[in-house]
Write a protein that holds these residues in place. Structure first.
Motif, PDB file in Angstrom:
ATOM      1  N   PHE A 149       0.771  -1.634  -0.379  1.00  0.00           N
ATOM      2  CA  PHE A 149       0.520  -0.254   0.367  1.00  0.00           C
ATOM      3  C   PHE A 149       0.866   1.391  -0.113  1.00  0.00           C
ATOM      4  O   PHE A 149       0.646   1.342  -0.840  1.00  0.00           O
ATOM      5  CB  PHE A 149      -1.100  -0.165   0.989  1.00  0.00           C
ATOM      6  CG  PHE A 149      -1.705   1.625   1.012  1.00  0.00           C
ATOM      7  CD1 PHE A 149      -3.006   1.651   0.432  1.00  0.00           C
ATOM      8  CD2 PHE A 149      -1.784   2.223   2.523  1.00  0.00           C
ATOM      9  CE1 PHE A 149      -3.152   2.473   0.313  1.00  0.00           C
ATOM     10  CE2 PHE A 149      -1.924   3.131   2.446  1.00  0.00           C
ATOM     11  CZ  PHE A 149      -3.297   3.331   1.778  1.00  0.00           C
ATOM     12  N   GLN A 150       2.079   1.550   0.696  1.00  0.00           N
ATOM     13  CA  GLN A 150       3.135   2.694   1.429  1.00  0.00           C
ATOM     14  C   GLN A 150       3.763   2.714  -0.722  1.00  0.00           C
ATOM     15  O   GLN A 150       3.623   3.889  -1.146  1.00  0.00           O
ATOM     16  CB  GLN A 150       3.467   2.345   2.239  1.00  0.00           C
ATOM     17  CG  GLN A 150       2.901   2.506   3.696  1.00  0.00           C
ATOM     18  CD  GLN A 150       4.327   1.639   4.045  1.00  0.00           C
ATOM     19  OE1 GLN A 150       5.165   0.684   4.396  1.00  0.00           O
ATOM     20  NE2 GLN A 150       4.293   2.845   5.400  1.00  0.00           N
ATOM     21  N   GLU A 151       3.729   1.863  -0.794  1.00  0.00           N
ATOM     22  CA  GLU A 151       4.146   1.563  -2.428  1.00  0.00           C
ATOM     23  C   GLU A 151       3.620   2.449  -3.390  1.00  0.00           C
ATOM     24  O   GLU A 151       3.924   3.486  -4.193  1.00  0.00           O
ATOM     25  CB  GLU A 151       5.221   0.267  -2.520  1.00  0.00           C
ATOM     26  CG  GLU A 151       6.084   0.253  -4.435  1.00  0.00           C
ATOM     27  CD  GLU A 151       7.084   1.181  -4.414  1.00  0.00           C
ATOM     28  OE1 GLU A 151       7.255   1.857  -5.243  1.00  0.00           O
ATOM     29  OE2 GLU A 151       7.557   1.991  -3.237  1.00  0.00           O
ATOM     30  N   MET A 152       2.597   1.934  -3.366  1.00  0.00           N
ATOM     31  CA  MET A 152       1.409   2.391  -4.447  1.00  0.00           C
ATOM     32  C   MET A 152       1.037   3.651  -3.930  1.00  0.00           C
ATOM     33  O   MET A 152       1.100   4.383  -4.783  1.00  0.00           O
ATOM     34  CB  MET A 152      -0.285   1.676  -3.576  1.00  0.00           C
ATOM     35  CG  MET A 152      -1.154   1.425  -5.337  1.00  0.00           C
ATOM     36  SD  MET A 152      -2.691   0.949  -4.831  1.00  0.00           S
ATOM     37  CE  MET A 152      -2.637   0.260  -3.275  1.00  0.00           C
ATOM     38  N   VAL A 153       1.458   4.464  -3.047  1.00  0.00           N
ATOM     39  CA  VAL A 153       0.889   6.040  -2.858  1.00  0.00           C
ATOM     40  C   VAL A 153       1.995   6.791  -3.178  1.00  0.00           C
ATOM     41  O   VAL A 153       1.839   7.670  -3.725  1.00  0.00           O
ATOM     42  CB  VAL A 153       0.761   5.471  -1.317  1.00  0.00           C
ATOM     43  CG1 VAL A 153       0.898   7.264  -0.422  1.00  0.00           C
ATOM     44  CG2 VAL A 153      -0.526   5.773  -0.594  1.00  0.00           C
ATOM     45  N   ARG A 212       4.710  10.727  -7.067  1.00  0.00           N
ATOM     46  CA  ARG A 212       5.347  10.619  -8.294  1.00  0.00           C
ATOM     47  C   ARG A 212       4.440  10.806  -9.352  1.00  0.00           C
ATOM     48  O   ARG A 212       5.624  11.579  -9.995  1.00  0.00           O
ATOM     49  CB  ARG A 212       6.611   9.641  -7.711  1.00  0.00           C
ATOM     50  CG  ARG A 212       7.315   9.723  -6.338  1.00  0.00           C
ATOM     51  CD  ARG A 212       8.234   8.999  -6.566  1.00  0.00           C
ATOM     52  NE  ARG A 212       8.288   7.759  -7.034  1.00  0.00           N
ATOM     53  CZ  ARG A 212       7.882   6.289  -6.324  1.00  0.00           C
ATOM     54  NH1 ARG A 212       8.472   6.511  -5.068  1.00  0.00           N
ATOM     55  NH2 ARG A 212       7.668   5.179  -6.811  1.00  0.00           N
ATOM     56  N   SER A 213       3.544  10.727  -9.726  1.00  0.00           N
ATOM     57  CA  SER A 213       3.105  10.514 -10.990  1.00  0.00           C
ATOM     58  C   SER A 213       2.459  11.716 -11.119  1.00  0.00           C
ATOM     59  O   SER A 213       2.224  12.270 -10.035  1.00  0.00           O
ATOM     60  CB  SER A 213       2.388   9.487 -11.237  1.00  0.00           C
ATOM     61  OG  SER A 213       1.110   9.242 -10.346  1.00  0.00           O
ATOM     62  N   SER A 214       1.675  12.287 -12.362  1.00  0.00           N
ATOM     63  CA  SER A 214       0.543  13.065 -12.631  1.00  0.00           C
ATOM     64  C   SER A 214      -1.003  12.396 -12.568  1.00  0.00           C
ATOM     65  O   SER A 214      -1.046  13.385 -12.318  1.00  0.00           O
ATOM     66  CB  SER A 214       0.925  14.173 -13.668  1.00  0.00           C
ATOM     67  OG  SER A 214       0.472  12.287 -14.810  1.00  0.00           O
ATOM     68  N   VAL A 215      -1.134  11.486 -11.819  1.00  0.00           N
ATOM     69  CA  VAL A 215      -2.724  11.638 -11.638  1.00  0.00           C
ATOM     70  C   VAL A 215      -2.705  11.970 -10.622  1.00  0.00           C
ATOM     71  O   VAL A 215      -2.137  11.966  -8.846  1.00  0.00           O
ATOM     72  CB  VAL A 215      -2.291   9.213 -11.024  1.00  0.00           C
ATOM     73  CG1 VAL A 215      -3.441   9.409 -10.421  1.00  0.00           C
ATOM     74  CG2 VAL A 215      -2.342   8.597 -11.934  1.00  0.00           C
ATOM     75  N   ASN A 216      -3.867  12.744  -9.681  1.00  0.00           N
ATOM     76  CA  ASN A 216      -4.597  13.417  -8.916  1.00  0.00           C
ATOM     77  C   ASN A 216      -5.502  12.769  -7.630  1.00  0.00           C
ATOM     78  O   ASN A 216      -5.671  12.856  -6.566  1.00  0.00           O
ATOM     79  CB  ASN A 216      -5.071  14.280  -8.947  1.00  0.00           C
ATOM     80  CG  ASN A 216      -3.525  16.122 -10.170  1.00  0.00           C
ATOM     81  OD1 ASN A 216      -2.676  15.840  -9.331  1.00  0.00           O
ATOM     82  ND2 ASN A 216      -4.618  17.135 -10.979  1.00  0.00           N
ATOM     83  N   LYS A 260      -9.694   6.011  -0.958  1.00  0.00           N
ATOM     84  CA  LYS A 260      -9.262   6.836  -2.210  1.00  0.00           C
ATOM     85  C   LYS A 260      -8.486   7.841  -2.191  1.00  0.00           C
ATOM     86  O   LYS A 260      -8.183   8.339  -1.153  1.00  0.00           O
ATOM     87  CB  LYS A 260     -10.916   7.515  -3.182  1.00  0.00           C
ATOM     88  CG  LYS A 260     -11.638   9.089  -3.616  1.00  0.00           C
ATOM     89  CD  LYS A 260     -12.003   9.521  -3.775  1.00  0.00           C
ATOM     90  CE  LYS A 260     -12.088  10.990  -4.736  1.00  0.00           C
ATOM     91  NZ  LYS A 260     -12.946  11.284  -4.728  1.00  0.00           N
ATOM     92  N   LEU A 261      -7.235   8.200  -2.461  1.00  0.00           N
ATOM     93  CA  LEU A 261      -6.422   8.993  -2.652  1.00  0.00           C
ATOM     94  C   LEU A 261      -6.512  10.129  -3.127  1.00  0.00           C
ATOM     95  O   LEU A 261      -6.933  10.122  -4.522  1.00  0.00           O
ATOM     96  CB  LEU A 261      -5.107   8.065  -3.055  1.00  0.00           C
ATOM     97  CG  LEU A 261      -4.594   7.034  -2.852  1.00  0.00           C
ATOM     98  CD1 LEU A 261      -3.659   6.136  -3.253  1.00  0.00           C
ATOM     99  CD2 LEU A 261      -3.671   6.975  -0.905  1.00  0.00           C
TER     100      LEU A 261
END
Length: 153
Positions: A7-11, A16-20, A32-33
């Protein structure tokens, strides 16, 4: 079952990505992040005493503020996740560290509880705790400074 490290790696990847906005559903659980691009540069510059709206700011002042900011980043322990900050591993026990304590890289300095999981936060560098920046039981954000350190040379 999903591991906390996964989960931490996914976060971290999402951060680091452009996904908001990212929604994750797994075994009846929905997470939901949502990144909030709140003028992070403005906040960081204000923390070191630089007014972002000041058009007359000299290059010398900007360079000094950038150097101060770099030093302060090296001398803080930050939260690796959003959660609740605790100075003790268990209720009734002594604090893991206090102001004035010397810590070594890898030493557990606090706990951040996230989703009923208690995550140990470790010192990134050897040093002395000079300031506790968060109160026990307060909610902390990802990357929020928790402790100020005086690095040992």
């Amino acid at each position: 079952m999903i591991k906390m490290s996964d989960f931490q790696e996914m976060v971290n990847i999402i951060d680091r990505s452009s996904v908001n906005i990212f929604t994750f559903e797994y075994e009846g659980m929905k997470i939901k992040l949502e990144k909030q691009p709140i003028l992070q540069d403005k906040v960081q510059k204000e923390e070191v005493g630089v007014s972002v709206s000041d058009p007359l700011l000299s290059n010398e002042q900007t360079d000094k503020a950038a150097k101060d900011e770099a030093v302060s980043k090296e001398e803080v322990i930050t939260s690796p996740m959003v959660g609740t900050f605790y100075t003790r591993a268990n209720e009734g026990e002594e604090r893991l560290v206090q102001v004035g304590d010397t810590v070594q890289k890898g030493q557990v300095v606090c706990i951040v509880e996230a989703m009923k999981l208690f995550n140990e936060v470790q010192a990134d560098v050897d040093g002395e705790i000079v300031e506790l920046l968060v109160g026990d039981g307060e909610v902390v954000e990802y990357g929020q400074p928790l402790f100020k350190l005086k690095k040992r040379s």
